[in-house]
Design a protein around this motif. Structure first.
Motif, short mmCIF file in Angstrom:
data_model
loop_
_atom_site.label_atom_id
_atom_site.label_comp_id
_atom_site.label_asym_id
_atom_site.label_seq_id
_atom_site.Cartn_x
_atom_site.Cartn_y
_atom_site.Cartn_z
N LEU A 42 0.83 -1.20 0.00
CA LEU A 42 0.00 0.00 0.00
C LEU A 42 0.87 1.25 0.00
CD1 LEU A 42 -2.77 -1.20 2.48
CD2 LEU A 42 -2.97 -0.93 0.01
N LYS A 43 0.38 2.26 -0.71
CA LYS A 43 1.16 3.48 -0.96
C LYS A 43 1.10 4.47 0.20
CE LYS A 43 1.11 5.05 -5.21
NZ LYS A 43 0.70 5.75 -6.46
N GLU A 44 0.03 4.41 1.00
CA GLU A 44 -0.13 5.42 2.05
C GLU A 44 -0.86 4.84 3.25
OE1 GLU A 44 -2.31 8.39 -0.06
OE2 GLU A 44 -4.20 7.30 0.09
N ALA A 45 -0.80 5.55 4.37
CA ALA A 45 -1.47 5.11 5.60
C ALA A 45 -2.97 5.38 5.50
CB ALA A 45 -0.88 5.85 6.80
N GLY A 46 -3.74 4.65 6.30
CA GLY A 46 -5.18 4.86 6.31
C GLY A 46 -5.88 3.97 7.31
N ASN A 47 -7.17 3.87 7.15
CA ASN A 47 -8.02 3.09 8.04
C ASN A 47 -8.97 2.27 7.19
OD1 ASN A 47 -8.93 2.54 10.82
ND2 ASN A 47 -10.83 3.52 10.17
N SER A 48 -9.08 0.99 7.47
CA SER A 48 -9.93 0.09 6.69
C SER A 48 -11.07 -0.42 7.57
CB SER A 48 -9.12 -1.08 6.16
OG SER A 48 -9.95 -2.04 5.54
N ILE A 49 -12.31 -0.31 7.08
CA ILE A 49 -13.47 -0.80 7.82
C ILE A 49 -14.24 -1.80 6.97
CG2 ILE A 49 -13.74 1.22 9.31
CD1 ILE A 49 -15.82 2.32 7.42
N GLY A 50 -14.91 -2.74 7.66
CA GLY A 50 -15.69 -3.76 6.97
C GLY A 50 -16.93 -3.20 6.31
N LEU A 51 -17.53 -4.01 5.48
CA LEU A 51 -18.69 -3.59 4.69
C LEU A 51 -19.83 -3.08 5.57
CD1 LEU A 51 -20.00 -3.42 1.87
CD2 LEU A 51 -20.74 -5.79 2.18
N TYR A 52 -20.01 -3.68 6.75
CA TYR A 52 -21.14 -3.31 7.62
C TYR A 52 -20.70 -2.41 8.77
CZ TYR A 52 -22.19 -7.63 5.20
OH TYR A 52 -22.30 -8.61 4.23
N TYR A 53 -19.43 -2.07 8.81
CA TYR A 53 -18.89 -1.35 9.96
C TYR A 53 -19.34 0.11 9.95
CZ TYR A 53 -15.57 -1.52 13.84
OH TYR A 53 -15.00 -1.55 15.08
#
Length: 281
Positions: A42-53
């Protein structure tokens, strides 16, 4: 069966990796008994959330194609998708994902996440027709990932690629309508948990009708959008037990992992009782 292991040469933004995964899914609809693994840094930092989150207002948030929990990631984290085109249950896909997660991280996953002192891994799963999808985000080194792929899959053929997808597809994963799901609070709510997984239902009523209803949580399901669509069928209906029975019938046809159907039925029953009591005040 051959496993095609596509390793991207360049770093990608999270939404670009999602868009390329979408391209693989489209191709797999035309194939039978195929397995593709796609890996990119991945190119940059971030936050990943689930489909229902529920959207949590964190900077650079991306919503995944699969359910599951939330994880923060940094540049050079790995994003990997495992895609299979065959008839199988969501449970079988979940078992495969847990095996991969444990192999890569060395730790049994809990509620979709494997954590140790220096390693972090999240997995999400779903099914799109006969295409099974596993999404993995991890800070583990490439050696661990490659070793697990070689030992858990048959006839692995590696190929270095330059992953490209349409800008329109990549931008679709940045739209507010996709990312900001669940960022509302309604007056009545119910929740249920199961070993770190959970489901929440929130509702607002007006003139004895359900004006708005919202499902959020950490769990996995197939078809992926069906849990959301099922409860949305309650919007605009009077508060009547018959309609809630209808939603339960729909959920009986949905494959769910992480939660039991009893968790889903509990929040439906509990919310219905709260709506009735609120209406009668």
């Amino acid at each position: 069966m051959i496993t095609k292991f596509l390793i991207n040469k360049e770093k990608l933004k999270f939404n670009e990796a999602q868009a390329f995964t979408e391209e693989i899914i489209k191709n797999l609809f035309k194939e039978i008994n195929s397995t593709y693994i796609f890996l990119t840094y991945l190119k940059e930092a971030g936050n990943s959330i689930g489909l229902y989150y529920k959207y949590t207002s964190k900077e650079n948030t991306y919503r995944r194609l699969t359910g599951g929990p939330e994880i923060s990631f940094h540049e050079d984290y790995e994003y990997m998708t495992i895609l299979t085109s065959r008839v199988e249950t969501l449970k079988k896909i979940n078992d495969r994902a847990k095996n991969i997660a444990k192999c890569v991280s060395g730790v049994e996953p809990y509620a979709g996440i494997s954590l140790s002192r220096d390693k972090k891994l999240l997995y999400g799963i779903t099914k799109l027709g006969n295409v099974g999808l596993i999404e993995i985000i991890t800070n583990n080194n490439n050696k661990d990932v490659n070793w697990c792929i070689e030992h858990l899959f048959e006839n692995v053929i590696e190929e270095k690629i330059n992953a490209k997808s349409s800008q329109e597809a990549a931008n679709s994963y940045l739209k507010d309508s996709w990312i900001l799901y669940g960022n509302k609070n309604y007056e009545l709510s119910s929740s249920s948990t199961n070993n770190g997984f959970f489901i929440n239902l929130n509702a607002k009523i007006k003139d004895n009708y359900i004006e708005h209803i919202l499902l959020t949580g950490n769990f996995y399901a197939s078809p992926p959008m069906e849990p959301i669509n099922a409860v949305l069928a309650l919007e605009g209906t009077p508060i009547n037990e018959v309609y809630f029975y209808g939603i339960k019938a729909r959920f009986k046809k949905i494959e769910i992992e992480g939660l039991n159907r009893e968790n889903v039925f509990y929040v439906l029953d509990d919310l219905y009782n709260k709506l009735i009591n609120f209406e009668n005040k």
